[in-house]
Motif scaffolding. Structure first.
Motif, PDB file in Angstrom:
ATOM      1  N   ASN A   1       0.810  -1.231   0.000  1.00  0.00           N
ATOM      2  CA  ASN A   1       0.000   0.000   0.000  1.00  0.00           C
ATOM      3  C   ASN A   1       0.837   1.271   0.000  1.00  0.00           C
ATOM      4  OD1 ASN A   1      -2.384  -1.394  -0.085  1.00  0.00           O
ATOM      5  ND2 ASN A   1      -2.735  -1.343   2.118  1.00  0.00           N
ATOM      6  N   SER A   2       1.907   1.288   0.775  1.00  0.00           N
ATOM      7  CA  SER A   2       2.734   2.504   0.841  1.00  0.00           C
ATOM      8  C   SER A   2       3.385   2.791  -0.509  1.00  0.00           C
ATOM      9  CB  SER A   2       3.803   2.367   1.929  1.00  0.00           C
ATOM     10  OG  SER A   2       4.656   1.261   1.662  1.00  0.00           O
ATOM     11  N   HIS A   3       3.817   1.727  -1.206  1.00  0.00           N
ATOM     12  CA  HIS A   3       4.423   1.900  -2.538  1.00  0.00           C
ATOM     13  C   HIS A   3       3.375   2.418  -3.530  1.00  0.00           C
ATOM     14  CE1 HIS A   3       8.111   0.001  -1.251  1.00  0.00           C
ATOM     15  NE2 HIS A   3       7.464  -1.105  -0.898  1.00  0.00           N
ATOM     16  N   VAL A   4       2.168   1.857  -3.445  1.00  0.00           N
ATOM     17  CA  VAL A   4       1.082   2.264  -4.344  1.00  0.00           C
ATOM     18  C   VAL A   4       0.751   3.741  -4.150  1.00  0.00           C
ATOM     19  CG1 VAL A   4      -1.385   1.955  -4.844  1.00  0.00           C
ATOM     20  CG2 VAL A   4       0.099  -0.048  -4.576  1.00  0.00           C
ATOM     21  N   GLU A   5       0.603   4.169  -2.910  1.00  0.00           N
ATOM     22  CA  GLU A   5       0.255   5.563  -2.634  1.00  0.00           C
ATOM     23  C   GLU A   5       1.369   6.515  -3.073  1.00  0.00           C
ATOM     24  OE1 GLU A   5      -2.632   6.630  -1.793  1.00  0.00           O
ATOM     25  OE2 GLU A   5      -3.413   4.588  -1.595  1.00  0.00           O
ATOM     26  N   ALA A   6       2.626   6.081  -2.926  1.00  0.00           N
ATOM     27  CA  ALA A   6       3.753   6.920  -3.356  1.00  0.00           C
ATOM     28  C   ALA A   6       3.723   7.131  -4.865  1.00  0.00           C
ATOM     29  CB  ALA A   6       5.072   6.271  -2.932  1.00  0.00           C
TER      30      ALA A   6
ATOM     31  N   THR B   1       3.377  -6.542  -9.410  1.00  0.00           N
ATOM     32  CA  THR B   1       2.296  -6.572  -8.418  1.00  0.00           C
ATOM     33  C   THR B   1       1.883  -5.163  -8.032  1.00  0.00           C
ATOM     34  OG1 THR B   1       3.067  -8.696  -7.554  1.00  0.00           O
ATOM     35  CG2 THR B   1       1.647  -7.393  -6.123  1.00  0.00           C
ATOM     36  N   ILE B   2       2.881  -4.306  -7.785  1.00  0.00           N
ATOM     37  CA  ILE B   2       2.593  -2.915  -7.418  1.00  0.00           C
ATOM     38  C   ILE B   2       1.929  -2.186  -8.579  1.00  0.00           C
ATOM     39  CG2 ILE B   2       3.658  -0.695  -6.838  1.00  0.00           C
ATOM     40  CD1 ILE B   2       5.772  -2.331  -5.260  1.00  0.00           C
ATOM     41  N   ALA B   3       2.434  -2.419  -9.799  1.00  0.00           N
ATOM     42  CA  ALA B   3       1.874  -1.754 -10.969  1.00  0.00           C
ATOM     43  C   ALA B   3       0.399  -2.114 -11.154  1.00  0.00           C
ATOM     44  CB  ALA B   3       2.664  -2.130 -12.218  1.00  0.00           C
ATOM     45  N   LYS B   4       0.058  -3.373 -10.950  1.00  0.00           N
ATOM     46  CA  LYS B   4      -1.340  -3.806 -11.082  1.00  0.00           C
ATOM     47  C   LYS B   4      -2.215  -3.188  -9.997  1.00  0.00           C
ATOM     48  CE  LYS B   4      -0.591  -8.193 -13.476  1.00  0.00           C
ATOM     49  NZ  LYS B   4      -0.674  -9.676 -13.396  1.00  0.00           N
ATOM     50  N   ALA B   5      -1.672  -3.074  -8.802  1.00  0.00           N
ATOM     51  CA  ALA B   5      -2.430  -2.473  -7.704  1.00  0.00           C
ATOM     52  C   ALA B   5      -2.694  -0.989  -7.981  1.00  0.00           C
ATOM     53  CB  ALA B   5      -1.676  -2.644  -6.388  1.00  0.00           C
ATOM     54  N   VAL B   6      -1.692  -0.292  -8.536  1.00  0.00           N
ATOM     55  CA  VAL B   6      -1.875   1.116  -8.912  1.00  0.00           C
ATOM     56  C   VAL B   6      -2.954   1.225  -9.984  1.00  0.00           C
ATOM     57  CG1 VAL B   6      -0.781   3.101 -10.030  1.00  0.00           C
ATOM     58  CG2 VAL B   6       0.461   1.820  -8.292  1.00  0.00           C
TER      59      VAL B   6
END
Length: 274
Positions: free
Chosen positions: A199-204, A231-236
């Motif tokens: 979550n922190s990476h996504v919000e950043a 994984t982060i890219a998909k969450a964003v």
């Protein structure tokens, strides 16, 4: 893992709330509940579109907090303007909230049912009479002005106008088809079975993209394989999907090519490199 961006980081007003419903219907019950709205609601549900309908005819003077939350957490907000819609302060409060949500990028579409859009926009005819009655009873002129502004703004949004040039069934099918296509184009990606700690990476990253600005942004993320870039890219992608008219997530399977996320209407490009 590192981020590379074409713009410096800055604050963003972007917020995200999980969607409880695909569609929220705002309508005047006595006008449409046992006819048009009932048929529209059934057609949406049959297409697998999760639709909220408040079919209680007995409503209080104040709109409930839970209903406001439901409006906030619905992806598509549909206002059915009928002859007596403006006679209900409850409907007008719903409308004001819906127009407010339009400014946070939820999709808002009006339906003009047995009413001309100009009557809503200019508050003439039955709409003008209804607002005059409210004005005599209300002590809060600020609320009345917010209703007038919301009516004008909503009537200027592209929507559907039932002109009796087709059957009501055909009219409803046209609406359902458009909503269904919108929903299908907004299917979220599978991120991970247990997406812990991202979550922190996504919000950043969302802060870097500055959703809502007019600038073109390009952002890259790179690092060794297996650290969670995709994984982060998909969450964003899932979080900001509803803020764009068009979107795609292209997975380049050949080694070294990475992934590309493109979202249109605001120009945002997001690159992931192995």
């Amino acid at each position: 893992m590192a981020l590379v961006t074409s713009e410096g980081a800055s604050s963003s007003s972007f917020t995200h709330q999980p969607n409880k419903f695909d569609v929220f219907l705002s309508f005047k019950g006595e006008d449409t509940c046992f006819g048009f709205i009932g048929h529209l609601y059934k057609a949406l549900c049959q297409r697998g579109i999760n639709t909220f309908i408040d079919d209680s005819l007995q409503r209080g003077e104040e709109i409930s907090a839970s209903l406001l939350k439901t409006i906030e957490s619905s992806r598509i907000l549909i206002i059915v303007f009928s002859e007596n819609y403006a006679s209900s302060t409850w409907c007008l409060d719903e409308l004001a909230k819906i127009v407010e949500c339009k400014n946070t990028d939820q999709l808002v579409r009006p339906i003009f049912y047995n009413i001309d859009p100009s009557e809503v926009r200019n508050q003439k005819g039955k709409y003008g009479k209804a607002l005059s009655k409210h004005e005599k009873k209300l002590k809060d002129n600020k609320k009345l002005q917010s209703w007038r502004k919301a009516l004008c703004e909503a009537a200027n949004i592209s929507g559907w106008h039932y002109k009796h040039d087709c059957t009501e069934f055909e009219f409803i099918q046209e609406i359902v088809e458009e909503i269904s296509n919108f929903k299908l184009n907004r299917m979220p990606l599978f991120v991970a079975q247990y997406p812990i700690g991202i979550n922190s990476h996504v919000e950043a990253i969302i802060l870097q993209l500055e959703i809502g600005s007019d600038d073109v942004h390009m952002l890259g993320m790179y690092g060794p394989g297996g650290v969670g870039k995709t994984t982060i890219a998909k969450a964003v992608y899932n979080k900001i999907l509803d803020h764009f008219e068009g979107s795609s997530f292209l997975e380049m399977l050949e080694k070294g090519q990475g992934h590309l996320m493109a979202l249109s209407n605001y120009k945002r490009y997001f690159f992931v490199r192995p």
